[in-house]
Design an enzyme around this catalytic site. Structure first.
Site, PDB file in Angstrom:
ATOM      1  N   ASP A 219      47.013 -14.893 -49.866  1.00  9.36           N
ATOM      2  CA  ASP A 219      46.430 -13.838 -49.050  1.00  9.36           C
ATOM      3  C   ASP A 219      44.955 -14.226 -48.949  1.00  9.36           C
ATOM      4  O   ASP A 219      44.163 -13.973 -49.854  1.00  9.36           O
ATOM      5  CB  ASP A 219      46.618 -12.471 -49.707  1.00  9.36           C
ATOM      6  CG  ASP A 219      46.018 -11.352 -48.853  1.00  9.36           C
ATOM      7  OD1 ASP A 219      45.179 -11.660 -47.977  1.00  9.36           O
ATOM      8  OD2 ASP A 219      46.374 -10.180 -49.067  1.00  9.36           O
ATOM      9  N   PHE A 453      48.300   7.324 -49.249  1.00  8.77           N
ATOM     10  CA  PHE A 453      46.858   7.573 -49.383  1.00  8.77           C
ATOM     11  C   PHE A 453      46.165   7.771 -48.041  1.00  8.77           C
ATOM     12  O   PHE A 453      45.142   8.427 -47.963  1.00  8.77           O
ATOM     13  CB  PHE A 453      46.195   6.425 -50.156  1.00  8.77           C
ATOM     14  CG  PHE A 453      46.402   5.069 -49.544  1.00  8.77           C
ATOM     15  CD1 PHE A 453      47.554   4.345 -49.814  1.00  8.77           C
ATOM     16  CD2 PHE A 453      45.458   4.533 -48.693  1.00  8.77           C
ATOM     17  CE1 PHE A 453      47.757   3.104 -49.236  1.00  8.77           C
ATOM     18  CE2 PHE A 453      45.652   3.285 -48.117  1.00  8.77           C
ATOM     19  CZ  PHE A 453      46.812   2.572 -48.391  1.00  8.77           C
TER      20      PHE A 453
HETATM   21  C1  LIG Z   1      42.983  -5.642 -45.588  1.00  9.24           C
HETATM   22  C2  LIG Z   1      43.842  -6.486 -46.406  1.00  9.24           C
HETATM   23  C3  LIG Z   1      45.154  -6.780 -46.004  1.00  9.24           C
HETATM   24  C4  LIG Z   1      45.801  -6.170 -44.769  1.00  9.24           C
HETATM   25  O1  LIG Z   1      45.155  -6.533 -43.605  1.00  9.24           O
HETATM   26  P1  LIG Z   1      45.078  -5.559 -42.326  1.00  9.24           P
HETATM   27  O2  LIG Z   1      44.249  -6.332 -41.361  1.00  9.24           O
HETATM   28  O3  LIG Z   1      44.424  -4.297 -42.779  1.00  9.24           O
HETATM   29  O4  LIG Z   1      46.461  -5.343 -41.844  1.00  9.24           O
HETATM   30  C5  LIG Z   1      45.894  -7.611 -46.813  1.00  9.24           C
HETATM   31  N1  LIG Z   1      45.384  -8.119 -47.950  1.00  9.24           N
HETATM   32  C6  LIG Z   1      44.130  -7.869 -48.357  1.00  9.24           C
HETATM   33  C7  LIG Z   1      43.618  -8.483 -49.622  1.00  9.24           C
HETATM   34  C8  LIG Z   1      43.317  -7.038 -47.607  1.00  9.24           C
HETATM   35  O5  LIG Z   1      42.085  -6.780 -48.041  1.00  9.24           O
END
Ligand SMILES: *Cc1c(COP(=O)(O)O)cnc(C)c1O
Length: 462
Positions: A219, A453
């Site tokens: 991620d 939330f």
């Molecule tokens: C914000 C976020 C997401 C999700 O992304 P969106 O653009 O809000 O759909 C996934 N992982 C992390 C670590 C994030 O901060």
């Protein structure tokens, strides 16, 4: 006359456009809070003075990015901005294939649907709300394999986002590698307080997973912030550039999901990037159904151009230094007046430790939700809960998840607020802290089924 000896850092930009802020009275804020059911997500932005709800999509774009918006090629298929985005992702992140999505969760949806079969297990270094939900909707079960230190808000481990290889190995031994299609590694770990993962840990995880036929999906939403922490905390990386570190991090993975709304300095956008052609092929087919054709994925051409330019700006050393420097500035100020916060100070936010801030409240009285409401009432500053409300319910037992951490997040949008705003924020938190013994908890009066939330409503306990 005394001499100023210290050399302060300052924002590496000057301000070209301003957006006025509305000042409100306590009476206004009390009314707004009641209307919002004591949930800061339900406040109108207009009623907020300093908005620290999130750093997601709240970035200030540069003149270079805005100029790029005018170069949007809004062709339905084959926009030149797509090719620019693809080439820029390949250059800085190093993956072979790109599928744009409207934001991060669009990419999470695709990868979860493609790689997870019902009954599979997906380890991760602490959950993220949308990531875990997509894994569950695809029939998988999330398993937390972050190191124990991450759950202790006072532990000073420099890489609190690290994967615990023992936990990972025991999961794989227990269920067998065939039931573990991939591990999702967040860099940095948002839910642990913006805590980074070390390069050494990424290398070990990748080596373990490669040996067992398990993919590693980063991620990468906050990977640039992670790269900065590696540079200042991990031996051997002091003199490497942020761009070099970022690319090395990605080299220990098979792909990534990305929310461009964070590190990449845009207001909307995201992507899935992978090295495996078959996974790409499937994502490219599926994206047409859920997001849009594979050369726009739910984005306008101009959005893709702004994100491509944001990728370049995000890795500039002076930018990332000031970005993390600002968060650190607020954190150190709060620490100096004795406010309990999560340490070490993370990349994108300060996390107030609501358990220690309001020790007289039980977890079921929603201490973090309560603290976020109180801070708004005091100052018009908007923060968010990261505790029992965000953690949701256990899908087997139906009971709440009871997370160890009960936090209020003060999240700093990139390039938006000044140091004076930071000072005002610290003063407001101090004012709430001084009156903390008078604060009463909340009860939940409305609970939505998913990601509660965002829309849950509360009333004060009498
Ligand atoms: C914000 C976020 C997401 C999700 O992304 P969106 O653009 O809000 O759909 C996934 N992982 C992390 C670590 C994030 O901060």
């Amino acid at each position: 006359m005394e001499k100023l000896k210290k050399r302060s850092w300052a924002e590496p930009f000057k301000i070209k456009v301003v957006e006025p802020l509305k000042m409100t009275s306590r009476v206004d804020r009390q009314r707004a809070l009641e209307e919002a059911g004591y949930n800061t997500f339900l406040l109108r932005s207009e009623d907020v003075y300093i908005d620290l709800l999130t750093d997601s999509g709240t970035n200030a774009m540069s003149d270079y990015q805005w100029a790029g918006m005018m170069l949007g090629d809004e062709a339905y298929a084959g926009s030149k901005n797509f090719y620019h985005l693809e080439a820029t992702m390949q250059k800085y992140y190093g993956y072979k294939y790109l599928v744009p999505t409207h934001q991060g969760r669009g990419a999470e949806h695709l990868i979860s649907r493609i790689l997870i079969k019902p009954g599979d297990f997906i380890p991760g270094n602490m959950y993220f709300t949308t990531t875990r939900l997509h894994q569950e909707l695809a029939g998988g079960t999330f398993v937390d394999v972050i190191i124990d230190e991450a759950h202790d808000p006072t532990n000073l481990h420099p890489f609190k986002g690290n994967v615990d290889l023992q936990k990972l190995e025991s999961l794989v031994t227990r269920v067998g590698p065939k039931k573990v299609p991939y591990i999702s590694v967040a860099v940095t770990v948002n839910m642990a307080g913006g805590q980074p993962v070390s390069m050494e840990n990424l290398r070990q995880v990748y080596s373990f997973c490669s040996n067992h036929g398990i993919k590693v999906i980063l991620d990468a939403t906050r990977a640039v912030e992670n790269a900065f922490f590696i540079k200042i905390r991990e031996k051997g990386y002091e003199s490497k550039s942020i761009a070099e570190i970022l690319k090395e991090m990605c080299s220990y993975s098979d792909g990534c999901t990305m929310s461009g709304k964070k590190d990449l300095l845009v207001n909307i956008g995201g992507f899935l990037a992978v090295n495996d052609y078959d996974v790409f092929e499937e994502a490219r087919n599926m994206v047409v159904v859920y997001e849009g054709l594979h050369t726009y994925g739910g984005l306008a051409g101009r959005d893709m151009e702004a994100m491509a330019r944001g990728i370049e700006e995000a890795v500039q050393e002076d930018h990332i230094k000031a970005r993390i420097g600002q968060v650190e500035y607020v954190g150190e100020k709060l620490q100096s007046i004795g406010i309990p916060i999560v340490l070490p100070i993370g990349g994108h936010a300060i996390f107030l430790d609501a358990r220690r801030f309001l020790p007289h409240l039980k977890q079921i009285e929603f201490p973090a939700q309560t603290l976020a409401a109180e801070l708004y009432l005091e100052s018009g500053i908007r923060s968010m809960e990261r505790g029992i409300v965000s953690a949701g319910r256990n899908k087997e037992t139906g009971d709440h998840h009871y997370p160890k951490l009960e936090l209020v997040r003060l999240t700093f949008p990139r390039r938006v607020y000044t140091q004076a705003h930071c000072d005002v924020t610290a003063e407001a938190v101090e004012a709430v802290y001084e009156n903390r013994s008078r604060v009463k908890g909340l009860k939940m009066v409305y609970e939505p089924k998913y990601l509660r939330f965002f829309q849950a409503r509360f009333e004060p306990l009498s």
